[in-house]
Enzyme design. Structure first.
Site, PDB file in Angstrom:
ATOM      1  N   ARG A 141       0.643  -1.325   0.250  1.00  0.00           N
ATOM      2  CA  ARG A 141       0.014   0.142  -0.031  1.00  0.00           C
ATOM      3  C   ARG A 141       0.898   1.301   0.085  1.00  0.00           C
ATOM      4  O   ARG A 141       0.597   2.332  -0.651  1.00  0.00           O
ATOM      5  CB  ARG A 141      -0.847  -0.261   1.244  1.00  0.00           C
ATOM      6  CG  ARG A 141      -2.031  -0.937   0.956  1.00  0.00           C
ATOM      7  CD  ARG A 141      -2.661  -1.258   2.398  1.00  0.00           C
ATOM      8  NE  ARG A 141      -3.876  -2.292   2.149  1.00  0.00           N
ATOM      9  CZ  ARG A 141      -3.754  -3.441   2.206  1.00  0.00           C
ATOM     10  NH1 ARG A 141      -2.774  -4.119   1.865  1.00  0.00           N
ATOM     11  NH2 ARG A 141      -5.123  -4.130   1.887  1.00  0.00           N
ATOM     12  N   ARG A 182      -5.538 -17.844 -10.000  1.00  0.00           N
ATOM     13  CA  ARG A 182      -5.971 -17.178  -8.665  1.00  0.00           C
ATOM     14  C   ARG A 182      -7.397 -16.434  -9.236  1.00  0.00           C
ATOM     15  O   ARG A 182      -7.306 -15.818 -10.345  1.00  0.00           O
ATOM     16  CB  ARG A 182      -5.276 -16.561  -8.059  1.00  0.00           C
ATOM     17  CG  ARG A 182      -4.573 -17.420  -7.223  1.00  0.00           C
ATOM     18  CD  ARG A 182      -3.342 -16.819  -5.941  1.00  0.00           C
ATOM     19  NE  ARG A 182      -4.573 -16.418  -5.116  1.00  0.00           N
ATOM     20  CZ  ARG A 182      -3.944 -15.553  -4.141  1.00  0.00           C
ATOM     21  NH1 ARG A 182      -2.528 -15.252  -4.125  1.00  0.00           N
ATOM     22  NH2 ARG A 182      -4.488 -15.056  -2.880  1.00  0.00           N
ATOM     23  N   ASP A 233      -4.260 -15.705   7.068  1.00  0.00           N
ATOM     24  CA  ASP A 233      -2.936 -15.863   6.602  1.00  0.00           C
ATOM     25  C   ASP A 233      -2.161 -16.915   7.661  1.00  0.00           C
ATOM     26  O   ASP A 233      -1.257 -17.448   7.111  1.00  0.00           O
ATOM     27  CB  ASP A 233      -2.229 -14.597   6.112  1.00  0.00           C
ATOM     28  CG  ASP A 233      -2.871 -13.918   5.076  1.00  0.00           C
ATOM     29  OD1 ASP A 233      -3.506 -14.639   4.116  1.00  0.00           O
ATOM     30  OD2 ASP A 233      -2.448 -12.699   5.053  1.00  0.00           O
TER      31      ASP A 233
HETATM   32  C1  S3P Z   1      -4.241  -8.930   2.178  1.00  0.00           C
HETATM   33  C2  S3P Z   1      -5.513  -9.305   2.350  1.00  0.00           C
HETATM   34  C3  S3P Z   1      -5.835 -10.920   2.574  1.00  0.00           C
HETATM   35  C4  S3P Z   1      -4.758 -11.493   2.916  1.00  0.00           C
HETATM   36  C5  S3P Z   1      -3.519 -11.223   1.923  1.00  0.00           C
HETATM   37  C6  S3P Z   1      -3.283  -9.758   2.018  1.00  0.00           C
HETATM   38  C7  S3P Z   1      -4.110  -7.495   1.748  1.00  0.00           C
HETATM   39  O1  S3P Z   1      -6.482 -11.434   1.425  1.00  0.00           O
HETATM   40  O2  S3P Z   1      -4.809 -13.023   2.925  1.00  0.00           O
HETATM   41  O3  S3P Z   1      -2.592 -11.825   2.239  1.00  0.00           O
HETATM   42  O4  S3P Z   1      -3.046  -6.883   1.919  1.00  0.00           O
HETATM   43  O5  S3P Z   1      -5.151  -6.890   1.372  1.00  0.00           O
HETATM   44  P1  S3P Z   1      -8.022 -10.976   1.101  1.00  0.00           P
HETATM   45  O6  S3P Z   1      -8.418  -9.560   1.253  1.00  0.00           O
HETATM   46  O7  S3P Z   1      -8.234 -11.585  -0.458  1.00  0.00           O
HETATM   47  O8  S3P Z   1      -8.921 -11.775   2.024  1.00  0.00           O
END
Ligand code: S3P
Length: 425
Positions: free
Chosen positions: A28, A120, A312
Site C-alpha cells: 500500500r 487465482r 494468513d
Molecule cells: C491482504 C488481504 C488478505 C490476505 C492477503 C493480504 C491485503 O486477502 O490474505 O495475504 O494485503 O489486503 P483477502 O483480502 O483476499 O482476504
C-alpha cells in the site's frame, strides 16, 4: 528446486527486531504514494519479491523512486501509461489493488503474474469494477490474469461484497477516490483496514461505521506518506508458534503492528494455552509494539469467527493444533482454497505425511493433536506452507522442498530460524 532441513529443538529464547516488514502495508505504501503530491518517505519497506514487484510497477507507472538502502522515497506526477507488461509475480494483493488504482488512470495497462497467480480468481475485483464503468478484461471473462485495463470514468457506487476481503475493499476504495460521487462499500465481516487508515492519514475523506466504509472522491492530491512499516504479524506468528510448541521456549517479537484485524491468530494461540503479552511502544497509522510468547501445554481449539483476521496464519496455527491435546476445528474458511495454494488441501496432506490425522471439509478441516513425525513435505510453491512446516520441524525434524517461495514475503526467515535450531540448505 531448493530444499531445507531443520533439526528438532530444545528450549530457546528467540528475540528479534528484524522480523520482515509488513507485506500489506508495504504494498500500500508504494501504491498510495502515486496518489500524493510531493515526496513520500517509506522506512523499513519489505524487501521481498511480492512488494519489490509492486515497487517496480510503481516505477513503470512513471513515479520517481529513490532508495538509499534504508529509506525509499517516491514522487509521482500522476500515473503514466507504460510500454511494459506489469508483472505482479506471486502477489494477489498487488494485482487486485492495481486493478482498483488503474481502472480510472488514463491509458492502457496489462497486469500479469506467475503460474500460481494466473490461476487465482480476479472476478471478485474485475466484476464490481466493471459494474461502475471500468474497462477490464482477462481470460475466463475477466477472472484470470493476464488482465488488461483501459482507464475509464467511474461511477459512484453502493457495493455489498459477499466476501470479507481487504483486497476487494481496497481495490474499490481506490476506485471510489476517483469516481464521480460518494461511494459506500459494505463487507460481511471487518477485513484488515490498513487502506482506510493510511489513506485517511494522507488526507482522504473516508468514514467507517462498523462494516460500512464511505469514501468521498478526491478533490485534490493526497499529502505524501511518511511511514515506518511495522513488522508483519503474519511473519512474526511463525516464531510465536515456534515458541508455543517447544517446551521452555520463548519469543520476543518487536516492532509488530498490533492492529486488531491482524493479531487474531495470537489470540487463538492464547486460547490454546500459550502465554502471550502485548506491549504498545509506538503509534503511527496503527498501534505498534512487542509481542512476547512463552510455551505452555496446548489444548485444542475451534476457530470459526473473525476468519479474515487470521486467514494468513491458519497454516502456522495448524502446526500448533497438531501439537495440542484434542481435536481442533477450523470452519468458515473457504477462502483458504484460493490463496497462494489450496491451503486446506496443502495443510491437510502435509500434516498427514507427518503422522497427524485430519478431516477435510469444504470450508476448513479438523486436526487431531498427536505426535508430529519427521517427513519430507512440499510447499506447493506457497511461502506460508513452507515456513509452517519448517516450524513444525522444531518438534521432530523436517525436510521441506521448494522453499524459494519464502522470498515472496520473508527473505530473512532462515537467518532468524537459525536462532532456534540448526538449519541445513
Ligand atoms: C491482504 C488481504 C488478505 C490476505 C492477503 C493480504 C491485503 O486477502 O490474505 O495475504 O494485503 O489486503 P483477502 O483480502 O483476499 O482476504
Amino acid at each position: 528446486m531448493m530444499r531445507a532441513c531443520v533439526e528438532s529443538a530444545d528450549a530457546f529464547s528467540f528475540k528479534s527486531d528484524a522480523i520482515a516488514g509488513d507485506k500489506s502495508i508495504s504494498h500500500r505504501s508504494a501504491m498510495f504514494a502515486v496518489l500524493a503530491q510531493g515526496e513520500s518517505r517509506i522506512e523499513n519497506f519489505l524487501r521481498a519479491e511480492d512488494t519489490l514487484n509492486t515497487l517496480k510497477i510503481v516505477g513503470q507507472l512513471g513515479a520517481d523512486i529513490h532508495d538509499d538502502g534504508s529509506v525509499i522515497t517516491i514522487t509521482s506526477n500522476g500515473i503514466k501509461e507504460s510500454s511494459e507488461i506489469l508483472d505482479c509475480g506471486n502477489s494477489g494483493t498487488g494485482m487486485r489493488l492495481f486493478c482498483g488504482l488503474l481502472s480510472s488512470a488514463q491509458g492502457h495497462f496489462i497486469l500479469t503474474g506467475d503460474e500460481y497467480l494466473k490461476r487465482r480468481p480476479m472476478k471478485r475485483v474485475t466484476q464490481p469494477l466493471r459494474n461502475i464503468g471500468a474497462k477490464l478484461d482477462g481470460r475466463a471473462d475477466g477472472d484470470l490474469a493476464p488482465l488488461s485495463i483501459r482507464g475509464a470514468s467511474l461511477q459512484a457506487f453502493n457495493y455489498e461484497s459477499k466476501i470479507a476481503s481487504a483486497q476487494v475493499k481496497s481495490a474499490m476504495i481506490l476506485a471510489a477516490l476517483r469516481s464521480d460521487g460518494v461511494c459506500t462499500y459494505y463487507e460481511p465481516e471487518l477485513s484488515r483496514d490498513h487502506t482506510e487508515r493510511m489513506l485517511k492519514g494522507m488526507g482522504a475523506h473516508i468514514e467507517t461505521q462498523g462494516l460500512i466504509t464511505k469514501v468521498w472522491p478526491l478533490e485534490k492530491a493526497l499529502k505524501p506518506l511518511n511511514i515506518r512499516v511495522p513488522a508483519d504479524p503474519s511473519s512474526a506468528f511463525f516464531f510465536a508458534v515456534a515458541a508455543a510448541i517447544t517446551p521452555n521456549a520463548s519469543a520476543v517479537l518487536e516492532g509488530v503492528t498490533l492492529n486488531v484485524t491482524r493479531i487474531e491468530a495470537f489470540k487463538v494461540l492464547e486460547r490454546m494455552g500459550a502465554n502471550i503479552t502485548y506491549d504498545i511502544t509506538d503509534e503511527r497509522y496503527e498501534p505498534i509494539g512487542t509481542i512476547t510468547v512463552k510455551s505452555a501445554p496446548l489444548k485444542a481449539v475451534v476457530v470459526e469467527e473473525n476468519i479474515s483476521w487470521l486467514i494468513d496464519e491458519l497454516p502456522a496455527l495448524s502446526i500448533a493444533m497438531a501439537c495440542a491435546s484434542g481435536q481442533s476445528i477450523i470452519k468458515n474458511a473457504e477462502e483458504l482454497r484460493v490463496k497462494e495454494s489450496d491451503r486446506i488441501k496443502t495443510v491437510v496432506d502435509n500434516l498427514n505425511l507427518c503422522g497427524i490425522t485430519t478431516e477435510e471439509y469444504p470450508d476448513g478441516y479438523a486436526v487431531n493433536g498427536g505426535t508430529l513425525r519427521k517427513a519430507c513435505v512440499n510447499s506447493y510453491g506457497d511461502h506460508r506452507i513452507a515456513m509452517s512446516f519448517l516450524i513444525a520441524g522444531l518438534r521432530c525434524g523436517m525436510e521441506v522442498e521448494d522453499i524459494e517461495c519464502i522470498n515472496t514475503s520473508f527473505p530473512n526467515f532462515f537467518e532468524l530460524l537459525g536462532q532456534c535450531t540448526k538449519v541445513i540448505r
